[in-house]
Write an enzyme that holds these catalytic residues in place. Structure first.
Site: not given
Ligand code: AMP
Ligand code: MG
Length: 492
Positions: A88, A91, A123-124, A250-251
């Protein structure tokens, strides 16, 4: 006068379990780095108001537009092959949708805008570096003509985010034709929530693939269309040397746009095994693996859709397999058609894929720069006086000579004259890509000196990738050995 966002939301009308309602978390001292004025106008937003102090408050999430219905979308996904039933937007927060000047519905999302119920341990927040990288690379992709999410704005938050070291925080305003991912379907499939799955599929068909609605098997037609779009997208990545870096399910957008720019980068010297991402130690998402991984991800989508394909499981599996069977064909067709254009062939012959493939092989064996080879080949296509500049890119220039002799024989069978061939090739072989060492230099200038002039300049260069821009020719150059950047980081 306040900024008016003409939101017209549909995802927020779906049932509660599709998302969490959550507002951005205020930041302390926002400062606009850049607003994409052209895109703002396209979205029906007033760029002057958006760039005003009040507009910037919206772009960093300190204030929420009255018309917005901020949500974090729920999704699941396979990360590096391992299924995570709940990811989900951790951030990112979707402010809402607008219908743009061409009648296309587009999401406006803040990335780095604070925690959501899906943040898990994160941390979002987003750090400045990844925000600048996504801005540059997504806009470069758009200028190259490759389907992609767009960057509307980048804002410094004034807050520090804790990564391996403390870094300036930033928010990216991202625009997408939607944020529905393969992982969004997996979210419902994993919960055996067939009603949710059907609602989601109907939603995506209505928004992206209305032609499927008229089919007698709309979900099968939908799957076929997603597969075709993805095959085309990955072929286009390969044509410009792009490496996504984290092709987790998810990407992967079901709308067929490039999404979630993390440790992405463009290749300099051609080598299909190229990997930049620091977290991709096995090379799962290497340049040359991308078609295979796209199919793997689409197979996960097909699995998720099984309950919609038929009530009879065996039949559903047969439908899914039939649909997936089209991917290699779709991909090869798009890939070879693009390669033919890259080497200046307007007509099609059976031996063309081998001819193009042998050039790539020679490039790989001779450390030839991917972008420059094809760009300079455009000049060589007009006449052999252009050969010198290409052959110099090869460690052993004779490897090019041998290939060029065959190429010229093939060109002799083409109807086009040299000048029009050159023009056609220059329109598909960019002079400028956001080279990784330049992207890193831009990020360092922002981080260390709060200097965004290099960012602006690189952005201007990659926004006109097919123009020569002689005064900026240094941006076309590959890195010197000491400038090479071999690793990129997610920054999460
Ligand atoms: P990503 O690798 O950027 O596609 O992220 C994978 C998952 O981790 C997704 O659900 C993102 O929303 C979550 N996510 C990545 N970075 C953060 C962050 N700094 N804080 C909260 N969730 C994160
Ligand atoms: Mg992603």
């Amino acid at each position: 006068m306040t900024v008016h966002f003409p939101f017209n939301n549909t995802y927020a009308r779906l049932p509660d379990r599709f998302y969490a309602r959550v507002a951005p978390t205020p930041v302390s001292g926002p400062k606009l780095i850049r607003l994409n004025r052209e895109l703002a106008v396209q979205l029906g937003l007033d760029p002057d108001r958006l760039a005003s102090p009040e507009g910037v408050e919206f772009l960093c999430g300190r204030r929420v537009p009255e018309e917005a219905e901020p949500i974090a979308m729920a999704y699941a996904g396979h990360q590096f092959g391992h299924f995570v039933p709940q990811l989900g937007d951790g951030r990112a927060i979707l402010l809402g949708e607008v219908v743009d000047r061409d009648g296309v519905r587009r999401d406006i999302q803040l990335k780095g805008s604070g925690p959501t119920p899906f943040s898990r341990r994160g941390d979002g927040r987003a750090a400045l570096g990844p925000v600048l990288r996504e801005y540059l690379v997504s806009e470069a992709m758009a200028a190259l003509g490759i389907p992609t999410t767009r960057a509307l704005a980048a804002v410094l938050t004034g807050d520090v985010v804790a990564r391996e070291m403390p870094l300036p925080g930033a928010v990216l305003t991202r625009v997408a034709s939607s944020h529905v991912r393969v992982g969004t379907f997996q979210f419902f499939a994993a919960r055996q929530d067939v009603e949710g799955l059907r609602l989601l599929a109907d939603y995506v068909i209505g928004r992206h693939y209305p032609q499927a609605a008229g089919s007698d098997r709309p979900y099968r037609a939908f799957l076929d269309l997603v597969i075709a779009a993805q095959a085309d997208l990955v072929a286009r990545w390969l044509h410009v040397g792009f490496i996504h870096g984290v092709m987790n399910t998810d990407n992967m957008s079901v709308a067929g746009e490039t999404i979630d720019y993390g440790p992405c980068a463009f290749m300099d010297a051609y080598d299909p095994a190229t990997v930049f991402s620091s977290i991709d130690q096995q090379g799962r998402y290497a340049y040359g693996n991308q078609p295979r991984i796209a199919l793997w991800n689409l197979t996960r989508l097909a699995e998720a859709l099984l309950p919609l394909l038929s009530d009879d499981e065996e039949k559903a599996v047969a439908e899914a397999n039939e649909a997936l069977g089209a991917f290699p064909r779709d991909f090869e067709t798009a890939y070879h058609a693009g390669l033919r254009r890259k080497i200046g062939l307007a007509t099609e012959r059976e031996e063309d894929p081998a001819l193009a493939g042998d050039l790539l092989k020679a490039m790989a064996e001779n450390g030839a720069d991917f972008t420059l080879t094809f760009r300079r080949l455009s000049d060589a296509a007009a006449g052999p006086e252009g050969d010198e500049a290409v052959r110099n890119l090869f460690i052993n220039p004779l490897a090019y000579d041998a290939w060029a002799a065959r190429w010229r024989e093939r060109l002799a069978q083409e109807p086009q004259d040299g000048a029009s061939r050159r023009a056609a090739m220059r329109a598909v072989n960019p002079a400028f890509i956001p080279r990784n060492h330049k992207v890193e230099a831009v990020i360092q200038a922002g981080l260390e000196h709060n200097d965004f002039a290099p960012f602006e300049e690189l952005l201007a260069v990659v926004s006109k990738p097919y123009d020569d821009q002689p005064s900026l020719a240094r941006y076309a150059e590959p890195p010197e050995p000491h400038e090479r950047v071999l690793r990129t980081f997610c920054g999460t």
